[in-house]
Design an enzyme around this catalytic site. Structure first.
Site, PDB file in Angstrom:
ATOM      1  N   HIS A   9       0.834  -1.209   0.000  1.00  0.00           N
ATOM      2  CA  HIS A   9       0.000   0.000   0.000  1.00  0.00           C
ATOM      3  C   HIS A   9       0.866   1.256   0.000  1.00  0.00           C
ATOM      4  CE1 HIS A   9       0.988   0.789   4.215  1.00  0.00           C
ATOM      5  NE2 HIS A   9       0.814  -0.511   4.426  1.00  0.00           N
ATOM      6  N   GLU A  79      -1.749  -7.207   7.673  1.00  0.00           N
ATOM      7  CA  GLU A  79      -0.391  -7.101   8.200  1.00  0.00           C
ATOM      8  C   GLU A  79      -0.262  -7.928   9.480  1.00  0.00           C
ATOM      9  OE1 GLU A  79       2.683  -7.005   7.939  1.00  0.00           O
ATOM     10  OE2 GLU A  79       3.067  -4.908   7.411  1.00  0.00           O
TER      11      GLU A  79
END
Length: 200
Positions: A9, A79
């Site tokens: 990202h 994550e």
């Protein structure tokens, strides 16, 4: 050639402040949005035939800006959970717990309440392999830790040997037809040039 296209990202608000995020649902900064837009033409040329994304906001928004608002949301691509370190400034952790931080980067330590590396690697591998079975060019929009875990899964590259992955960067793994072994084609590419001090 079968290809796995891995995109971290764009810069998040906490990346900009050098704070660990883990699974905290933090949005992109203005810089992060611009980074994702800049990478979009490169991804378009690679023409992925399937797209999956972490369901956290910063990854979903990056997928949108890359041109894939229909990307399948996959919680298995979140994550690594950093537990008690969530939201802490990286420099503070390094100052207070330098050995623990180095061990965490190497995948041999988990903060209190956090996720151990092997469980994380198994989780991300399961999500990616399932999608890759039905794609020739799978785009995975995710997180820096996820990319490092997948490099371990597919290339046997331990996390201690991998530098932090740059925001809105592209990493490509490829395999020839009828071959299971993957090889690294591209690592940490960004249209704006090299990122040598990426935040975790």
């Amino acid at each position: 050639m079968k290809r796995l296209l891995l995109v971290r990202h764009g810069e998040s608000e906490w990346n900009a402040a050098r704070r660990l995020q883990g699974q905290a649902d933090i949005g992109l900064s203005e810089t992060g949005e611009a980074q994702a837009v800049s990478l979009a033409p490169t991804i378009a040329k690679l023409a992925p035939d399937r797209v999956i994304t972490s369901d956290l906001r910063r990854a979903r928004r990056t997928a949108d800006l890359l041109g894939f608002p229909e990307a399948v949301k996959e919680p298995g691509l979140r994550e690594v959970d950093v537990g008690a370190w969530t939201g802490r400034e990286i420099e503070t952790i390094i100052a207070d717990e330098p050995d623990a931080y180095r061990a965490w980067r190497a995948g041999t330590f988990a903060p209190e309440g956090g996720e151990d590396w092997e469980s994380f690697a198994t989780r991300t591998a399961t999500a990616t392999k399932a999608a890759f079975e039905t794609a020739n060019r799978l785009l995975v929009v995710c997180h820096g830790g996820v990319i490092r875990a997948l490099l371990q899964t597919f290339l046997d590259l331990p996390p201690r040997r991998i530098v932090p992955v740059g925001p809105a960067s592209l990493t490509i793994l490829a395999s020839k037809p009828n071959e299971d072994e993957m090889r690294l084609e591209v690592f940490n590419f960004t249209p704006g040039g090299l990122v040598l001090d990426a935040p975790d």
